[in-house]
Write an enzyme that holds these catalytic residues in place. Sequence first.
Site: not given
Length: 687
Positions: A2, A33, A102, A129-130, A558, A562, A565, A581, A682
């Site tokens: 957050c 955030r 968040w 935040n946490g 990556e 992207k 996300e 496989h 983020k």
Amino acid sequence: MCGIFAYLNFNVSRERRYILEVLFNGLRRLEYRGYDSAGISIDSCNCSGSDVNRQIVTPPLVFRQEGNIESLVKSVYHDVDATDLNLEESFSIHAGIAHTRWATHGEPAPRNSHPQTSDDGNEFVVVHNGVVTNYEVLKETLVRHGFTFESETDTEVIPKLAKFVFDKANEEGDPGVTFSQVVLEVMRHLEGAYALIFKSRHYPNELIACKRGSPLLLGVKELAEEASIGASFNDTKFLSSNGQPKELFLSSDANALVEHTKKVLVIEDGEVVHLKDGGVSILKFDQAKGNRGRTLSRPASVERALSILEMEVEQINKGKYEHYMQKEIHEQPESLTTTMRGRLIRGGSCKAKTVLLGGLKDHLKTIRRSRRIVFIGCGTSYNAALASRPILEELSGIPVTMEIASDLLDRQGPIYREDTAVFVSQSGETADTLNALEYALENGALCVGITNTVGSAIARNTHCGVHINAGAEIGVASTKAYTSQIVVMAMLALAIGGDLISSQERREAVIDGLFDLPSKVKEVLKLDQEMKYLAKLLMAEQSLLVFGRGYNYATALEGALKVKEVALMHSEGILAGEMKHGPLALVDESLPIFVIATRDACFSKQQSVIQQLHARKGRLIVMCTKGDAASVCVGGSCRVIEVPQAVDCLQTVINTVPLQLLAYHLTVLRGHNVDQPRNLAKSVTTQ
């Protein structure tokens, strides 16, 4: 995960409207955030008089709203219009707090938004935040003492615990209990990671901030600074209660401070920062010092110096771009140059080309003697480390293993004293990576940090490290930080292998490649419109496979990440050697498949992969080196994207950029929020 923010003006008149806008704008800077709900708390009346009786101060106002910051802004002004609250009322002293969320405990809803309060009278108000890991035990205890809970959050126990501590102190004959004593006692009962800001009607015009694990900064803006030009910046007068007009800020991130001031203090774990009468006092929390007899402990204050924030407002603005992610993709030639500045030494005609990493030079001998090097990270940072593993193994001759931070902890995987553990994190605050760091330190390994955030927990707690200098990255999906991480780890490989004569020619080729890299990234950015057109062809698809191998296995992971996300499209990065496989069963004429086949040691193998996919009527998109289209495109049946060639260990940087552009354009075309993808934030500061 957050964002928390606070603004306190002292001996400077500010209207309520101005105070609201400062708080709102602080949240806008922190919205990356978390953005599923938000809230603020301000004073309901001007209680700045020196003779204010703290017991009769009217409760602070609390506004909370589901949705993004703009939803909160509309809600607050709507509520203001429905009341007689005067936005033009001036305050010579005022303390306001704000939060963007968040969700971790409880769905996005006003009741679960912050600030959380102690009771209907808002005696104590907190933004957090946490995660408080023992909140259920605390909640049960508080319920037994008559408290009722309205939210599903872990945070609500904190203001209620503060009220319990305050009431108990008064009942036991300690009416002079200070705000900091209340907060210190609350901290003694909390477990987990947190950054907290407290506001209370019992302590008007005061704020208290404290932290453990989660980031928090103090910003100081002296409004009479012109009179003190030339004074020593580290002079403690900047934190003293000298009666001078000033503005004080608290924030989860420097992004919300830089437009106000560059004078900051990075609050350390266990510190309690008390803002009162224009001054800042800092106390050190000691778990062993709790309630002594019938009175709360009174710890001594500590002295800290402010530092200068090396950041410009322009870095956190979009400029000519529509989105932060777009801006950050196009900033990569400059960010890579900054990452390498002062670290690459080309030398003269007789001097060897070398790398200088000042943060590592005292530990290089120890690293070279390591039994193995262990890369530890999460998400994009893990992918960057994976991209760098081959060159580090080649130049150092040391075995390199990869660990996802959460999995290392779940397994309690072996870490030895002879190991060098490299922790990769853009924010330097990633919860799983921090816990893995603590685990590695306990096991005696040499710990190296690679982060984009000066003063972060990883930067402070590792033995040594390298700052990637990529600049502020605000888009949730990392772009320029990823490529800068790869470059830093390539330089790390060069530094560790710098004493081997046998690899000197190879090292010099890589150094030359690093010098040329920014110009080649600038060249590949010219594919922007081509990738936009490709995105139009793919925008209605449900899935995308990305095949890579060697250095470009990480590129495949990556690139797929992207797309996943931000475009909210299923995508999977696959090691091309594993195609037969299992993944080959998915191939048909409708599934788009992206194959990375640029020139390196694996090129001929990727040609074989393309042939096999073509034989099964795969819908192919191939990325190849310029001039290789005929070599990779069987019978002209696939779409080809040509990129400039770089030295093999840096080709992954070049190859990643078109995939970043593809993800960006897919997201825009599909109508999703580029900078604030669904359910993500983020900085992952919770487990």
